[in-house]
Design a protein around this motif. Structure first.
Motif, PDB file in Angstrom:
ATOM      1  N   MET A  11       0.795  -1.407   0.276  1.00 42.70           N
ATOM      2  CA  MET A  11       0.042  -0.036   0.253  1.00 42.70           C
ATOM      3  C   MET A  11       0.847   1.532   0.084  1.00 42.70           C
ATOM      4  N   ASN A  12       0.511   1.597  -0.656  1.00 41.64           N
ATOM      5  CA  ASN A  12       1.309   3.193  -0.667  1.00 41.64           C
ATOM      6  C   ASN A  12       0.661   4.288  -0.169  1.00 41.64           C
ATOM      7  N   ILE A  13       1.085   4.600   0.851  1.00 44.05           N
ATOM      8  CA  ILE A  13       0.503   5.367   2.005  1.00 44.05           C
ATOM      9  C   ILE A  13       0.456   6.896   1.746  1.00 44.05           C
ATOM     10  N   ASP A  14       1.856   7.279   1.103  1.00 44.35           N
ATOM     11  CA  ASP A  14       2.112   8.484   0.615  1.00 44.35           C
ATOM     12  C   ASP A  14       0.862   8.762  -0.341  1.00 44.35           C
ATOM     13  N   VAL A  15       0.590   8.477  -1.395  1.00 42.40           N
ATOM     14  CA  VAL A  15      -1.047   9.068  -1.259  1.00 42.40           C
ATOM     15  C   VAL A  15      -1.698   9.365  -0.856  1.00 42.40           C
TER      16      VAL A  15
ATOM     17  N   ILE B 225      -1.829 -10.161  -0.513  1.00 44.06           N
ATOM     18  CA  ILE B 225      -2.513  -9.853  -1.065  1.00 44.06           C
ATOM     19  C   ILE B 225      -2.215  -7.898  -0.330  1.00 44.06           C
ATOM     20  N   GLU B 226      -2.128  -7.136  -0.495  1.00 46.54           N
ATOM     21  CA  GLU B 226      -1.515  -5.794  -0.480  1.00 46.54           C
ATOM     22  C   GLU B 226      -2.936  -5.055  -0.236  1.00 46.54           C
ATOM     23  N   PHE B 227      -4.412  -5.510  -1.336  1.00 49.22           N
ATOM     24  CA  PHE B 227      -5.875  -4.753  -0.839  1.00 49.22           C
ATOM     25  C   PHE B 227      -6.556  -5.369   0.100  1.00 49.22           C
ATOM     26  N   ALA B 228      -6.400  -4.454   1.368  1.00 55.67           N
ATOM     27  CA  ALA B 228      -7.668  -5.081   2.546  1.00 55.67           C
ATOM     28  C   ALA B 228      -8.276  -5.783   2.359  1.00 55.67           C
ATOM     29  N   PRO B 229      -9.622  -5.319   0.983  1.00 51.96           N
ATOM     30  CA  PRO B 229     -11.054  -5.744   1.032  1.00 51.96           C
ATOM     31  C   PRO B 229     -10.325  -7.435   0.284  1.00 51.96           C
ATOM     32  N   LEU B 230      -9.721  -7.141  -0.117  1.00 54.61           N
ATOM     33  CA  LEU B 230      -8.965  -9.118  -1.220  1.00 54.61           C
ATOM     34  C   LEU B 230      -8.884 -10.001   0.134  1.00 54.61           C
ATOM     35  N   LYS B 231      -7.737  -9.573   0.858  1.00 49.02           N
ATOM     36  CA  LYS B 231      -7.559 -10.430   1.924  1.00 49.02           C
ATOM     37  C   LYS B 231      -8.535 -10.258   2.931  1.00 49.02           C
ATOM     38  N   THR B 232      -9.364  -9.865   2.960  1.00 47.97           N
ATOM     39  CA  THR B 232      -9.949  -9.911   4.177  1.00 47.97           C
ATOM     40  C   THR B 232     -11.457 -11.232   2.977  1.00 47.97           C
ATOM     41  N   GLN B 233     -11.660 -10.749   2.409  1.00 49.65           N
ATOM     42  CA  GLN B 233     -12.475 -11.777   1.214  1.00 49.65           C
ATOM     43  C   GLN B 233     -12.044 -12.884   1.040  1.00 49.65           C
ATOM     44  N   PHE B 234     -10.484 -13.451   0.888  1.00 49.59           N
ATOM     45  CA  PHE B 234      -9.502 -14.856   1.009  1.00 49.59           C
ATOM     46  C   PHE B 234      -9.925 -15.574   2.158  1.00 49.59           C
ATOM     47  N   TYR B 235      -9.532 -14.404   3.635  1.00 50.64           N
ATOM     48  CA  TYR B 235      -9.657 -15.497   3.859  1.00 50.64           C
ATOM     49  C   TYR B 235     -11.255 -15.821   5.112  1.00 50.64           C
ATOM     50  N   TYR B 236     -12.316 -14.985   4.864  1.00 46.26           N
ATOM     51  CA  TYR B 236     -13.735 -15.393   4.825  1.00 46.26           C
ATOM     52  C   TYR B 236     -13.856 -16.869   3.668  1.00 46.26           C
ATOM     53  N   LEU B 237     -12.861 -17.039   2.249  1.00 49.75           N
ATOM     54  CA  LEU B 237     -13.619 -18.223   2.088  1.00 49.75           C
ATOM     55  C   LEU B 237     -12.900 -18.901   2.447  1.00 49.75           C
ATOM     56  N   ARG B 238     -11.732 -19.084   2.586  1.00 49.00           N
ATOM     57  CA  ARG B 238     -11.189 -20.181   2.866  1.00 49.00           C
ATOM     58  C   ARG B 238     -11.279 -20.480   4.383  1.00 49.00           C
TER      59      ARG B 238
END
Length: 295
Positions: free
Chosen positions: A1-5, A101-114
């Motif tokens: 994640m580019n927090i500088d943005v 996985i850098e994008f938090a929503p996708l990481k959340t979706q992954f852990y939910y599915l698994r």
């Protein structure tokens, strides 16, 4: 994640941390994000970005193509999971390293599915709970998104299959409360409404199935009715065959009239074929054979 943005946009708008986080989170939460890279919950991050005129994706500009592919893989896995194609889900999730996985929503979706996959395939409780703890303790630690409820339903399924019904009740009671609140205010503030309704149906179906398991057919039938209504309203058909099959099973267990049961069987078969859900077709055939033996 580019927090500088994120920080650059806040400074361009001449917003202090205090003003930016007002009504959303504490200044300490925002400071930890900007200075230490500790990402807040998805709900908070979304609201902060909206206030800055950003979307969370803007913080991942360097990995847009990878994010797009992950999104496609996970959405496909979610639909396959609803159709009980567990082997396909295992293969799809096996292509993904959650640590990358850098994008938090996708990481959340992954852990939910698994986590849900592990619960439904009777894997070790420690593996199920590990995945859900990533959501409950880190990714949605303020329990503001539907993923917390999905973690609850997966935990409830796991405990019910272990015959630990008091623990299962603990989680399904929380879900019932959430569903009741949803009925009263069915206008979610969600960007991805198609997946949101699919996830609502996930909560409804498994809660209905749990009530049927406990022979609370009144509650189960009420949830099935709500689920079928949502499928119709929002054109989300993945759960229709399973809901109709559960409705048929409930009718048989309650000794409803034969004409009604045969009608429900016909509807289940039709929806199963429309959705290409062969698992439901096989289960229906077995249920029909068993039913005929009792008549």
């Amino acid at each position: 994640m580019n927090i500088d943005v994120f920080v650059k946009r806040r400074k361009q708008l001449k917003l202090s941390q205090v003003k930016l986080c007002d009504g959303i989170c504490t200044q300490a939460t925002l400071s930890k994000f900007e200075n230490n890279g500790r990402v807040p919950s998805l709900s908070i991050l979304n609201k902060l970005c909206v206030r800055l005129g950003l979307i969370v994706d803007d913080l991942y500009q360097s990995s847009t193509s990878n994010t797009s592919r992950l999104h496609e893989l996970l959405d496909n896995a979610e639909k396959k999971l609803m159709m009980e194609d567990y082997q396909e889900v295992i293969e799809l999730l096996g292509e993904i390293d959650p640590e990358k996985i850098e994008f938090a929503p996708l990481k959340t979706q992954f852990y939910y599915l698994r986590g849900l996959l592990n619960a439904l395939t009777n894997q070790q409780p420690v593996d199920v709970l590990f995945d859900f703890s990533q959501i409950l303790d880190e990714l949605d630690d303020e329990h503001k998104t539907i993923f917390t409820q999905l973690a609850y339903v997966g935990s409830g399924i796991m405990y019910s299959r272990k015959k630990q019904f008091s623990k299962a009740d603990f989680y399904f009671d929380k879900i019932c409360q959430f569903i009741d609140e949803y009925r009263q205010n069915a206008n979610p503030d969600e960007d991805d409404k198609d997946n949101y309704y699919l996830r609502i149906l996930t909560l409804i179906f498994f809660t209905a199935e749990y009530h049927a398991q406990k022979e609370d057919f009144r509650s189960s039938d009420s949830l099935v009715k709500l689920g079928i209504q949502l499928c119709s309203e929002y054109h989300v058909t993945y759960y229709l065959p399973r809901l109709k099959l559960l409705e048929t099973q409930n009718a048989i267990n309650q000794s409803k009239p034969r004409d009604l049961i045969e009608q429900l069987m016909s509807e289940t078969l039709a929806f199963g074929r429309i959705n290409n859900n062969q698992v439901v077709e096989v289960r229906l055939a077995a249920l029909k054979k068993q039913y005929e033996k009792t008549k």
